[in-house]
Every structure is written in structure tokens, then in C-alpha cells.
Design a protein around this motif. Structure first.
Motif, short mmCIF file in Angstrom:
data_model
loop_
_atom_site.label_atom_id
_atom_site.label_comp_id
_atom_site.label_asym_id
_atom_site.label_seq_id
_atom_site.Cartn_x
_atom_site.Cartn_y
_atom_site.Cartn_z
N ASP A 28 0.85 -1.19 0.00
CA ASP A 28 0.00 0.00 0.00
C ASP A 28 0.89 1.24 0.00
O ASP A 28 1.52 1.57 1.00
CB ASP A 28 -0.92 -0.01 1.22
CG ASP A 28 -1.97 1.08 1.16
OD1 ASP A 28 -1.91 1.92 0.24
OD2 ASP A 28 -2.86 1.10 2.04
N SER A 62 -0.54 4.20 -1.23
CA SER A 62 -1.54 5.22 -1.55
C SER A 62 -1.32 6.48 -0.72
O SER A 62 -0.65 6.46 0.32
CB SER A 62 -2.95 4.66 -1.28
OG SER A 62 -3.10 4.32 0.09
N GLU A 121 -1.59 -7.57 -4.47
CA GLU A 121 -2.41 -6.35 -4.41
C GLU A 121 -1.48 -5.14 -4.32
O GLU A 121 -0.63 -5.07 -3.42
CB GLU A 121 -3.35 -6.39 -3.22
CG GLU A 121 -4.45 -5.34 -3.25
CD GLU A 121 -5.50 -5.59 -2.20
OE1 GLU A 121 -6.61 -5.04 -2.34
OE2 GLU A 121 -5.23 -6.32 -1.23
N LEU A 134 -1.54 -0.93 -4.28
CA LEU A 134 -2.37 0.26 -4.10
C LEU A 134 -1.52 1.51 -4.31
O LEU A 134 -0.60 1.78 -3.54
CB LEU A 134 -2.99 0.28 -2.70
CG LEU A 134 -4.10 -0.75 -2.41
CD1 LEU A 134 -3.50 -2.11 -2.10
CD2 LEU A 134 -4.99 -0.30 -1.27
N PHE A 174 -3.32 4.55 -5.40
CA PHE A 174 -4.30 5.61 -5.63
C PHE A 174 -3.97 6.84 -4.78
O PHE A 174 -3.25 6.77 -3.79
CB PHE A 174 -5.72 5.11 -5.33
CG PHE A 174 -5.97 4.69 -3.91
CD1 PHE A 174 -6.34 5.61 -2.94
CD2 PHE A 174 -5.85 3.36 -3.54
CE1 PHE A 174 -6.58 5.23 -1.63
CE2 PHE A 174 -6.09 2.96 -2.24
CZ PHE A 174 -6.45 3.90 -1.28
N LYS A 222 -4.93 -7.43 -8.13
CA LYS A 222 -5.62 -6.14 -8.12
C LYS A 222 -4.59 -5.02 -8.11
O LYS A 222 -3.62 -5.07 -7.36
CB LYS A 222 -6.53 -6.02 -6.89
CG LYS A 222 -7.64 -7.05 -6.84
CD LYS A 222 -8.50 -6.89 -5.59
CE LYS A 222 -9.60 -7.94 -5.53
NZ LYS A 222 -10.45 -7.79 -4.33
N TYR A 230 -4.55 -0.67 -8.16
CA TYR A 230 -5.36 0.54 -8.01
C TYR A 230 -4.50 1.76 -8.37
O TYR A 230 -3.54 2.09 -7.67
CB TYR A 230 -5.86 0.67 -6.57
CG TYR A 230 -6.75 -0.47 -6.12
CD1 TYR A 230 -8.13 -0.38 -6.23
CD2 TYR A 230 -6.20 -1.63 -5.58
CE1 TYR A 230 -8.94 -1.43 -5.81
CE2 TYR A 230 -7.00 -2.68 -5.16
CZ TYR A 230 -8.37 -2.57 -5.28
OH TYR A 230 -9.18 -3.61 -4.87
N SER A 252 -6.26 4.80 -9.25
CA SER A 252 -7.26 5.87 -9.33
C SER A 252 -6.79 7.12 -8.59
O SER A 252 -5.83 7.10 -7.81
CB SER A 252 -8.59 5.39 -8.74
OG SER A 252 -8.43 5.01 -7.40
N MET A 310 -8.65 -7.04 -11.53
CA MET A 310 -9.09 -5.66 -11.31
C MET A 310 -7.97 -4.70 -11.64
O MET A 310 -6.85 -4.83 -11.14
CB MET A 310 -9.56 -5.43 -9.88
CG MET A 310 -9.88 -3.96 -9.58
SD MET A 310 -10.46 -3.66 -7.91
CE MET A 310 -12.14 -4.25 -8.06
N ASP A 346 -7.91 -0.59 -11.72
CA ASP A 346 -8.68 0.63 -11.46
C ASP A 346 -7.89 1.84 -11.95
O ASP A 346 -6.87 2.21 -11.37
CB ASP A 346 -8.96 0.75 -9.96
CG ASP A 346 -9.89 1.90 -9.64
OD1 ASP A 346 -10.33 2.59 -10.59
OD2 ASP A 346 -10.19 2.12 -8.46
N TYR A 393 -11.78 -0.38 -14.62
CA TYR A 393 -12.57 0.79 -14.21
C TYR A 393 -11.97 2.03 -14.86
O TYR A 393 -10.83 2.40 -14.60
CB TYR A 393 -12.57 0.93 -12.69
CG TYR A 393 -13.36 -0.16 -11.99
CD1 TYR A 393 -14.67 0.08 -11.56
CD2 TYR A 393 -12.81 -1.41 -11.77
CE1 TYR A 393 -15.39 -0.92 -10.92
CE2 TYR A 393 -13.53 -2.42 -11.14
CZ TYR A 393 -14.82 -2.17 -10.72
OH TYR A 393 -15.54 -3.17 -10.10
#
Length: 460
Positions: A105, A107, A127, A129, A131, A151, A153, A155, A177, A179, A205
Motif C-alpha cells: 500500500d 496510496s 495487491e 495500491l 491511488f 488487483k 489501483y 485511481s 481488477m 482501477d 474501471y
């Protein structure tokens, strides 16, 4: 006689205490295999962190940079949370000797460019992250080597271009996924987007971007909407595009399709619609075959199955003797189990034509029904029970038929009428030799009627 105290055990104990004190920094909280140094005002990583840590939380601090080998002494690290820091870049080899990372993570930081060396060696990462950063560029090989990624991310950034071509079936077989919502994507390489694996397209997404309205864009979303992808259904109103590049002239193209009547959406995308089979019911222990028939007519196809219990299944990854994948894509499970129930998704890929199609099968494995009694045994058991009930009835119920000898009731002495002794009945001098025996101690006795109809009251 003097005794000497052996310092060995004491030194070992002191060393253990000293090592424990050094392994967990005073500003951190160490519980089991989790270390939390969040909200501690850190500007750099603590010098000594427990090597046995599986989860490390250093979020909500003031870290601005991480150098090479920052986590080299934490080989068991699987979860790393560095959200809400001031990270602007990562050094080369920052995750050296931390290849076991599964959750990363980053983010809410200040990353501007995601360079291709950032995540080298993290082949187990599932995973990612990123974002809510300041990202404007994602380099082409950034996701290369992340073969276990599920996944990602990106975004809430400022991304204008994304390397869709770097995501393929063989490079990211587990990615479901991606995003990219709330960025600055305007014109996407739609041919690369259409070549993405089916599972990635299903979980892509792209809402809240500045997409330019054209037929290529609309045809892709039209087919996704036809398949009922959640990425579109959940954010229908947030999918907008601008006409002539004017941000003020934006339309919700999923709801206002009249602007695209001149587009030939049927021929723009050659991906077939997903075929959803009816439920397949099978008893536990039985075998089942699941076909992967799609509209792709090529003979040079590669097949990948996504199963609920075994994950991704390919011809090269099968290590179970009870599972077989045939060249035509048919998946065979020789002895099913209850945990094999679920949705099976087969993806057929035509690499030459850059096409792929999916087929879904919902399998339900039922527990075998309890074995019923054999008919002969059931009949025999019924007869035995009936005979037993009859015997109970015969021996426990009193017999009332004439053929049965019933026990005589106890004899009650009854006075007989003798004319010769009539006067003696009332005579006090003459009394009967045998008196009527009774257990009743009452003042008056019931009169007894003899055979002649006379009443006789015994003497009290």
C-alpha cells in the motif's frame, strides 16, 4: 568450600532480553508477527525492525524516500502499509530480499512517475495500491514480473497514458481488477484495450476520465455494457465523454446512446459475448467434464480455466492427477469434492488474431444421499416388529374370551336360609359358630341378600 556461579545461563538470558529490546523499536508496537509504527512522526525507517515481521505498518508518517535494501532484513514480510507519507520516489532495489510481499500500500503519497524498477522481484505481489498520488506517468515495464498480481489501483491520479499492451494472459494470468478511474485519460489505444484478457476487461474501471467521444470508444463500452460488467453497472452515471474536446460538452454515453447512432458497434469489437451455461449438478465423488466451446473458430487456441478451489488451471500448471485439461479446452475432474463447487470461467485466446472469449460454468457438488434399506431387509424388519407387537398384545392384555380360564374371585361367605334355625338368628343364647369376617370397621354394614331374596344384616 567455595562455589562459583556459572554465568552462562544468565548471559544467555541477558542477550535474549537485549535482542528483544533491539528488535522492536521503542516508538513501535510489536504484537506477534505484526509491527506498527504508524503516526510516530518518522522521517526515515527505524534502524532495527524485527526480522520475523509479516506485517509492517509505517503509515501516517513523514517518509519522503526509501533507499536500496530498506527491507532486506525482513525476509518474511508479506504486508507493507506506507500510506499517507511524503514519498516522492523509490530507490533501486528498495524491496531487495523482500520478494514475499503480497500486499503493498503506497496510496496517498507524492509519487509522480512509477518507474519500471520500483517493483522488481515482487513476483508474489497480489495487491498494489497506488491511488491518490500525483502520478502522471506509468512506465511500460512497471508491471512486468508481477505474475501473481490480482488487483492494481491507480485511481485519483493524473495519468494520461497507460501501458495496456504490457498486460497479457501469460504475463498476468490472475489480474482481475485494474482501477484507472478518476485520472486524465482522454484517448486510449482501444486496440490494446480490446486485446486485454477477458478477466481484466471485466474488472477495468475507467469512469471519471476525460474520454473523447468517438465510435471506437463507444463500441468497446457498448459490448462491455452488453455483457453486464460490474465496472459499468456500478458507475453508469460517472462514465462521460467530451465532444470535440470541450470539457463543458460532456455526455453520459451509457445513458445517452442517441449520439452514437452512426457508429457500427457490431463490427467494431470482435469479442464474442460470454456464454453462461446452466448449472451443472454432480454428486461428490463423481467425475465431470466442462467444455470450453466459444465462437472462436481457430484451431490454434490456448485455454485457461479459473476454478474456485484450484485457482488458474493451464496445461502447464496442472499438478493434480485428478484434473485434466484436454487440447480442446475441456476440463475434466475425475472425483469431485464439495469444495469444488462454484463458478468456473474458461478463457480461450487466439494469439494470432488477438482475440479472446470466455465461457462460464456454475458447478454444484452435492453430498451423496444416505443409503436406503434394501427392500428385503425392510420387509423382514417390518414383519419382526409386527410379531413383537402381537406378542406384547397377547401377553400384556387381559384375555376376555370364553376359552380362557379366568381366575375365580375370592369367595365371600354368604349366609344361607335355614328354617330350623330361624329363631336362633335373633336369639342371644344361640349364635352361629362361624361369624362373617370383614375388614370394614363401620357402624352399619350393607345388607346381604341371600338366594331366597331375604336381607340379612350381619352382627356388628
Amino acid at each position: 568450600m567455595t562455589s562459583r556461579l556459572c554465568p552462562g545461563p544468565l548471559l544467555v538470558l541477558l542477550c535474549l532480553i537485549h535482542g528483544a529490546e533491539e528488535s522492536c523499536p521503542s516508538i513501535c508496537l510489536c504484537v506477534s508477527d505484526t509491527v506498527s509504527c504508524s503516526s510516530s512522526g518518522l522521517t526515515k525507517l527505524p534502524l532495527s525492525l524485527p526480522s520475523f515481521s509479516v506485517t509492517l505498518d509505517i503509515s501516517h508518517n513523514h517518509l519522503s524516500w526509501l533507499g536500496a535494501g530498506s527491507f532486506k532484513r525482513m525476509p518474511r514480510l508479506e504486508n507493507l502499509r506506507m500510506t499517507h507519507n511524503q514519498l516522492g520516489s523509490l530507490g533501486h532495489g528498495v524491496f531487495r530480499n523482500a520478494s514475499g510481499l503480497r500486499h503493498l500500500d503506497l496510496s496517498s503519497n507524492k509519487l509522480h512517475v512509477v518507474e519500471q524498477h520500483y517493483f522488481q522481484g515482487l513476483w508474489r505481489l497480489e495487491e498494489l495500491l497506488l491511488f491518490n498520488n500525483k502520478i502522471t506517468q506509468v512506465e511500460a515495464a512497471t508491471l512486468s514480473g508481477l505474475s501473481s498480481l490480482k488487483k492494481a489501483y491507480f485511481s485519483l491520479n493524473q495519468i494520461t497514458h497507460f501501458p495496456f499492451f504490457s498486460i497479457q494472459d501469460h504475463s498476468h494470468p490472475f489480474l482481475t481488477m485494474l482501477d484507472l478511474s478518476s485520472n486524465r485519460l482522454s484517448s486510449l489505444p482501444w486496440e490494446d484495450v480490446k486485446a486485454l484478457p477477458g478477466l481484466v476487461q471485466r474488472g477495468l474501471y475507467l469512469h471519471n476520465n476525460s474520454l473523447i467521444c468517438d465510435c471506437s470508444m463507444y463500441s468497446v463500452f457498448w459490448h462491455w455494457d452488453l455483457r453486464g460488467y460490474d465496472a459499468l453497472k456500478d458507475f453508469t452515471e460517472e462514465h462521460t465523454c467530451t465532444t470535440y474536446g470541450n470539457p463543458r460538452a460532456s455526455i453520459r454515453f451509457l445513458q445517452q446512446s442517441r449520439f452514437f447512432h452512426n457508429c457500427t458497434v457490431e463490427s467494431a469489437v470482435s469479442l464474442p459475448v460470454t456464454v453462461l451455461l446452466s448449472n451443472v449438478l454432480v454428486s461428490e465423488g463423481e467425475g465431470v467434464r466442462l467444455d470450453c466451446q466459444t465462437s472462436l473458430s481457430s484451431t490454434d487456441l490456448s485455454f485457461t480455466w479459473l476454478s474456485p478451489s484450484k485457482g488458474f488451471i493451464t496445461q502447464t500448471s496442472i499438478n493434480d492427477t485428478l484434473i485434466s485439461l484436454f487440447p480442446n479446452g475441456t476440463l475434466e475432474i475425475q472425483a469431485t469434492k464439495v469444495n469444488d463447487s462454484g463458478l468456473y470461467v474458461c478463457t480461450a485466446v487466439d494469439i494470432k488474431k488477438a482475440l479472446n472469449a470466455t465461457r462460464e460454468v456454475n458447478v454444484t457438488v452435492l453430498l451423496p444421499a444416505a443409503e436406503s434399506f434394501n427392500t428385503g431387509y425392510t420387509t423382514l424388519l417390518g414383519c419382526l416388529v409386527s410379531m413383537f407387537c402381537i406378542l406384547i398384545y397377547l401377553f400384556m392384555t387381559p384375555c376376555r374370551c370364553s376359552c380362557c380360564k379366568q381366575p375365580k374371585p375370592p369367595a365371600i361367605p354368604i349366609a344361607t336360609y335355614d328354617p330350623s334355625t330361624l329363631t336362633s338368628v335373633f336369639s342371644p343364647s344361640i349364635r352361629p359358630q362361624h361369624k362373617l369376617q370383614t375388614d370394614k370397621h363401620v357402624a352399619f354394614m350393607e345388607p346381604i341378600v341371600n338366594e331366597e331374596g331375604f336381607e340379612w344384616i350381619p352382627e356388628g
